[in-house]
Design a protein around this motif. Structure first.
Motif, PDB file in Angstrom:
ATOM      1  N   LYS A  51      18.865  14.745  26.578  1.00  0.00           N
ATOM      2  CA  LYS A  51      19.951  15.251  27.420  1.00  0.00           C
ATOM      3  C   LYS A  51      19.730  14.853  28.875  1.00  0.00           C
ATOM      4  CE  LYS A  51      21.115  19.146  24.572  1.00  0.00           C
ATOM      5  NZ  LYS A  51      20.747  20.499  24.226  1.00  0.00           N
ATOM      6  N   PRO A  52      20.845  14.771  29.638  1.00  0.00           N
ATOM      7  CA  PRO A  52      20.645  14.474  31.066  1.00  0.00           C
ATOM      8  C   PRO A  52      20.035  15.676  31.780  1.00  0.00           C
ATOM      9  CG  PRO A  52      22.957  14.921  30.604  1.00  0.00           C
ATOM     10  CD  PRO A  52      22.258  14.915  29.288  1.00  0.00           C
ATOM     11  N   ALA A  53      19.544  15.424  32.999  1.00  0.00           N
ATOM     12  CA  ALA A  53      18.967  16.513  33.785  1.00  0.00           C
ATOM     13  C   ALA A  53      20.061  17.512  34.121  1.00  0.00           C
ATOM     14  CB  ALA A  53      18.366  15.941  35.062  1.00  0.00           C
ATOM     15  N   SER A  54      19.761  18.798  33.945  1.00  0.00           N
ATOM     16  CA  SER A  54      20.788  19.830  34.191  1.00  0.00           C
ATOM     17  C   SER A  54      21.106  19.924  35.672  1.00  0.00           C
ATOM     18  CB  SER A  54      20.267  21.191  33.738  1.00  0.00           C
ATOM     19  OG  SER A  54      19.693  21.096  32.487  1.00  0.00           O
ATOM     20  N   ASP A  58      14.131  25.814  33.247  1.00  0.00           N
ATOM     21  CA  ASP A  58      14.907  24.588  32.993  1.00  0.00           C
ATOM     22  C   ASP A  58      14.135  23.340  33.408  1.00  0.00           C
ATOM     23  OD1 ASP A  58      17.665  25.463  32.028  1.00  0.00           O
ATOM     24  OD2 ASP A  58      17.286  26.782  33.735  1.00  0.00           O
ATOM     25  N   PHE A  59      13.423  23.480  34.497  1.00  0.00           N
ATOM     26  CA  PHE A  59      12.590  22.357  34.945  1.00  0.00           C
ATOM     27  C   PHE A  59      11.529  22.059  33.883  1.00  0.00           C
ATOM     28  CE2 PHE A  59       8.300  21.753  36.777  1.00  0.00           C
ATOM     29  CZ  PHE A  59       8.404  20.419  37.087  1.00  0.00           C
ATOM     30  N   SER A 115      21.151   9.490  35.346  1.00  0.00           N
ATOM     31  CA  SER A 115      21.496  10.895  35.123  1.00  0.00           C
ATOM     32  C   SER A 115      20.298  11.679  34.608  1.00  0.00           C
ATOM     33  CB  SER A 115      22.648  10.990  34.130  1.00  0.00           C
ATOM     34  OG  SER A 115      22.262  10.392  32.911  1.00  0.00           O
ATOM     35  N   GLY A 116      19.180  11.005  34.483  1.00  0.00           N
ATOM     36  CA  GLY A 116      17.953  11.681  34.070  1.00  0.00           C
ATOM     37  C   GLY A 116      17.737  11.673  32.573  1.00  0.00           C
ATOM     38  N   ILE A 117      18.568  10.900  31.834  1.00  0.00           N
ATOM     39  CA  ILE A 117      18.375  10.837  30.380  1.00  0.00           C
ATOM     40  C   ILE A 117      17.147   9.989  30.075  1.00  0.00           C
ATOM     41  CG2 ILE A 117      19.361  10.069  28.171  1.00  0.00           C
ATOM     42  CD1 ILE A 117      22.122  10.622  29.308  1.00  0.00           C
ATOM     43  N   PHE A 118      16.244  10.579  29.312  1.00  0.00           N
ATOM     44  CA  PHE A 118      15.025   9.877  28.917  1.00  0.00           C
ATOM     45  C   PHE A 118      15.410   8.737  27.981  1.00  0.00           C
ATOM     46  CE2 PHE A 118      11.139  10.134  25.988  1.00  0.00           C
ATOM     47  CZ  PHE A 118      10.422   9.238  26.764  1.00  0.00           C
ATOM     48  N   LEU A 128      16.569  15.634  39.130  1.00  0.00           N
ATOM     49  CA  LEU A 128      16.740  17.058  38.840  1.00  0.00           C
ATOM     50  C   LEU A 128      16.620  17.828  40.153  1.00  0.00           C
ATOM     51  CD1 LEU A 128      17.069  19.298  36.688  1.00  0.00           C
ATOM     52  CD2 LEU A 128      14.589  19.355  36.490  1.00  0.00           C
ATOM     53  N   ARG A 129      17.769  18.302  40.608  1.00  0.00           N
ATOM     54  CA  ARG A 129      17.795  18.939  41.923  1.00  0.00           C
ATOM     55  C   ARG A 129      17.323  20.390  41.841  1.00  0.00           C
ATOM     56  NH1 ARG A 129      21.281  17.966  46.915  1.00  0.00           N
ATOM     57  NH2 ARG A 129      20.818  19.833  48.074  1.00  0.00           N
ATOM     58  N   ASP A 130      16.569  20.782  42.853  1.00  0.00           N
ATOM     59  CA  ASP A 130      16.123  22.167  42.963  1.00  0.00           C
ATOM     60  C   ASP A 130      17.247  22.948  43.642  1.00  0.00           C
ATOM     61  OD1 ASP A 130      14.935  24.563  43.528  1.00  0.00           O
ATOM     62  OD2 ASP A 130      13.192  23.749  44.581  1.00  0.00           O
TER      63      ASP A 130
END
Lengths: 253, 621
Positions: free
Chosen positions: B69-72, B162-163, B242-245, B570-572
């Motif tokens: 999944k992409p990063a939330s 989530d992180f 989008s952060g998808i592995f 992945l934004r804080d």
């Protein structure tokens, strides 16, 4: 006593070098100024000068004993009560003086820390588009065939818009040079564009002074927001010209 | 009967050795097979063409749905609030403490193994005893490390679920391998420590050394594995925008900062570990009741100081490489660190590093006092003090000066005509190289103190060394000055010949000394134990400075991500997603250092118990 006097003399000599020697040298380099060592830095310098002198005078057992002897005598001999009181009074008064100097009311403007080259954002919005500054490159850099033409066109943009402040030699000494603070950037200096990537310049020119982050004190810079007056193409060409004219290479790492 | 028993012990030891090797090979082989399988997989999911996916081998089939999944896009309410805790401060302090102890317990077995090996080679039992005592100090620290690691994992799950989920989604396999390796490390450590006296003779000793080696292999693997998570958070790779592995774990591991961090941490751990056991030796020296005890701990302190400095000297160069790669990866990170907000922490770093140099040199100079014959060299110390303090002042002079408005007027602007030129890399590189060369000279003089060379070419050798040091100083300073006149990209390259000059001086001088002082006449033995008490405080200074440095610079490295859990991916979005002020950050780091020192004192105290018990047993015999 000899070692204690030696310590005091050594510390005084180094103090004078910092207090007078450096400003004198600075004055020689920049006539009409007296570039003192700022107080904040002077304190750290002196702390380590004193530490260095004490380390030098105490690494050897005899020397350490000799240095400590007068202090031991003053604090340990009952017959030296009068002298002890005087020494304690001097130390207390000195402490009081330093404290007073630090807490007394002052009308001086607060110290402003301005970063000359603040960190760029990872992306920037200009002309309604988002540019990723981590991957952004100058599109004209790769066009070797038209390099001279593009650089020349960049020069025209520079002399129409930028040279009033940055100067015809690109040394930051244009017509309005002395009227602005902070001073216009000197592109010839190896400490400016030579150590920056082209995307940094694109961001700085495009968003100008108001686009600086807080650490760069955006309220002080007189640099216009050039995206309001120039096109994307013109900004890239002027960047090409800046490097071409100064002979610097943009940072690529 | 006895020989039969011995032969069985040897066989047992050998079987144990094989078992350890397999314990290591199985998880590593498993992890390698996963990596290889995924790296060469024909159906590997693939690059979406994003910057993070640079260098990806795989290609994703058009329209294929990724299993990852992409990063939330997190919201404030996605961060659970645990009453009584500030998530960021709690994780910050616990992670920092875990790193302090982790660095210590990874470092100690490295030099313990070397010292044990030296003891075996020289047949000098003192080395063996010292190595045993060093590892003893790290035993309590090992348990504390594990406890802190567990606490940290729970905190991640509780405060940043989530992180953690995102990280586990990519690095889950490596996390499991990490846990398995930790078992292996624990097993080796306990056998290594508790089997010290049992596996002490003949072939058993080799088995013991092998266990020590396996302990280090496990430790190093653990370190590089956990470094992948930290370096991924800073410079993610193996994922799309989008952060998808993308499915290739090896691509996620080998980010651009992984190896620079591996090298920097490995070297820094040795320096840090040496300094902490040095503090232990100083503590024991100051509380020693007998001359024998004093002599033992004096020698132990000297060895620990040597280890710390040995690790410390190449550290700035590893640091330069790391920062170069950071800059190369992201200009924003590079400028934030070295020229922007965090530049002030680098000034504190410079002050602490300078203090380390001063402390280490002072310890050596004091040590010359217990060596007959050192009087020949002590007059040179005043020049060394001048060079070291002078370079130190240059080293921490900031580029941007803090000035009052009155001072700005006096200077004629914000740029100081004299000090301004000391704030740039050319001056810093020159200063640090001169500091290293001077420290090495101090060490050389110390080593020579009780020796008189008898080789026929001694005067030529000495002249050669003087020429070498002079030429090196000229070369380092000239390159530094030249750096002011050339652009930054070429100037940075000058650090290489400067470093090479420093290394050449160290290596060539050591070789000349080794040959020149072979069969040298002694002016008397080193009188271990006759060390000035004040010198021991230099060892404390070293340990505290190293700890503080680790905290400060670790914070800088981590905080470069700014408001990102995983940089740009992945934004804080928690309430703490801001960079704290430098003073606030320094306070938290200082609190962590205090807690670490308190726990280390506890570990020393516990280690003391077993010594007392041992003495009681010895006395009763």
């Amino acid at each position: 006593m000899k070692k204690l006097i030696q310590a005091v003399i050594l510390i005084l000599v180094f103090y004078l070098i910092l207090k007078v020697g450096i400003p004198a040298l600075g004055s020689f380099l920049h006539h009409g100024t007296w570039p003192v060592v700022p107080t904040a830095l002077m304190r750290i310098y002196m702390f380590f000068v004193v530490a260095g002198v004490l380390l030098y005078l105490t690494f050897n057992e005899e020397s350490a004993k000799e240095l400590g002897k007068p202090i031991k005598e003053i604090y340990g001999s009952p017959e030296k009560g009068g002298l002890r009181m005087i020494v304690i009074a001097i130390i207390a008064l000195f402490g009081g003086y330093v404290t007073y100097q630090n807490v007394k009311p002052s009308f001086e403007a607060p110290i402003e820390l301005r970063s000359i080259h603040p960190a760029p954002p990872s992306s920037v919005e200009m002309w309604g588009k988002t540019y990723n500054l981590m991957t952004l490159t100058n599109p004209f850099r790769a066009d070797k065939a038209n390099y001279e033409k593009n650089a020349k066109e960049g020069g025209i943009v520079f002399f129409k818009n930028c040279f009033y402040c940055h100067g015809d030699k690109l040394d930051g000494k244009g017509h309005y040079y002395s009227g602005v603070s902070p001073l216009p950037a000197n592109f010839v200096d190896v400490g400016t564009i030579a150590q920056l990537q082209e995307s940094f310049l694109f961001w700085r020119i495009g968003t100008g002074g108001p686009g600086l982050p807080k650490e760069g004190a955006p309220w002080r810079s007189a640099m216009p927001i050039w995206q309001h007056f120039l096109s994307e193409e013109e900004i890239w060409k002027v960047i090409l010209f800046l490097y071409d004219y100064t002979g610097h290479s943009p940072r690529t790492f | 009967m006895n020989s039969l028993r011995k032969s069985w012990v040897n066989r047992f030891s050998f079987l144990f050795l094989i078992l350890f090797v397999f314990t290591l090979i199985i998880p590593m082989g498993y992890s390698a097979s996963i990596s290889l399988k995924e790296a060469f997989a024909t159906e590997a999911p693939a690059s979406a063409g994003g910057e993070h996916a640079k260098g990806e081998e795989g290609k994703k089939v058009e329209g294929e749905k990724s299993q990852y999944k992409p990063a939330s896009k997190l919201k404030v309410e996605d961060y659970p609030i645990v009453k009584g805790f500030n998530s960021r401060i709690a994780v910050w302090i616990v992670a920092q403490l875990h790193l302090f102890f982790g660095a210590f317990v990874l470092a100690v077995p490295i030099f313990v193994l070397v010292i044990e090996g030296v003891g075996l080679a020289t047949k000098d039992e003192r080395y063996d005893h010292m190595a045993h005592e060093f590892i003893k100090v790290s035993m309590t620290a090992f348990s504390i490390t594990a406890s802190l690691g567990g606490l940290l994992a729970f905190m991640f799950v509780s405060f940043y679920p989530d992180f953690f989920k995102y990280m586990a989604g990519i690095f889950g396999k490596t996390m499991i391998i990490y846990a398995i390796l930790f078992f292996g490390e624990s097993f080796c450590l306990y056998v290594y420590y508790y089997g010290w006296d049992r596996l002490n003779k003949g072939f058993s000793k080799w088995v013991h050394l092998s266990v020590g080696l396996m302990l280090n292999v496990f430790g190093m693997t653990l370190m590089v594995l956990s470094n992948t998570w930290a370096s991924f958070m800073m410079a993610p790779s193996g994922i799309d925008d989008s952060g998808i592995f993308l499915g290739n774990i090896w691509a996620a591991i080998r980010g651009p900062l992984w190896n620079p961090i591996n090298l920097h941490r490995f070297i820094a751990n040795i320096a840090f570990g040496g300094s902490v056991v040095g503090a232990y030796a100083a503590f024991k020296f100051l509380s020693a009741k007998t001359d024998e005890e004093k002599a033992h701990y004096d020698w132990m302190g000297y060895t620990a100081n040597f280890i710390a400095i040995f690790g410390f000297l190449p550290l700035p160069f590893a640091g330069y490489w790391l920062m170069k790669e950071v800059y190369s990866y992201s200009q924003q990170m590079g400028i934030t660190a070295m020229g922007g907000a965090f530049a002030w922490l680098f000034i504190i770093q410079a002050v602490l590093i300078g203090s380390l140099f001063l402390g280490a040199n002072y310890y050596l100079w004091c040590g010359m006092g217990r060596i007959k014959g050192s009087e020949r060299y002590t007059p040179a110390i005043k020049y060394l003090v001048i060079v070291i303090v002078g370079c130190f002042l240059v080293w921490f002079t900031p580029h941007t000066l803090i000035m009052t408005s009155k001072e700005v007027t006096q200077v004629g602007g914000t740029h100081h005509p004299v000090l301004g030129s000391l704030g740039v890399m050319s001056a810093k590189n020159t200063a640090v190289n001169m500091l290293i060369v001077s420290t090495f000279l101090s060490f050389m003089l110390y080593r020579r103190s009780n020796k008189i060379a008898t080789a026929s070419w001694t005067s030529t050798g000495n002249a050669l060394q003087v020429a070498l040091f002079t030429a090196a100083a000229i070369n380092i300073v000239t390159l530094g000055v030249y750096g002011y006149f050339i652009p930054a990209n070429i100037r940075i390259g000058l650090s290489i010949p400067q470093v090479m000059t420093t290394l050449t001086v160290i290596i060539v001088s050591s070789i000349i000394d080794a040959f020149m002082y072979k069969g040298a006449k002694s002016t008397g033995p080193i009188e271990w134990g006759k060390m000035a008490q004040r010198s021991q405080y230099a060892l404390f200074l070293l340990a505290i400075s190293f700890t503080w440095l680790m905290g400060l610079m670790g914070y800088v490295r981590s905080a470069l991500r700014q408001h990102w859990h995983v940089y740009t991916v992945l934004r804080d979005n928690s309430v703490d997603a801001f960079t704290p002020t430098l003073g606030y950050a320094a306070t938290i780091i200082t609190i962590s250092v205090y807690i670490f020192i308190a726990l280390v004192i506890f570990a020393f105290w516990i280690a003391n118990f077993s010594t007392k018990k041992q003495k009681v047993v010895e006395a009763s015999h």
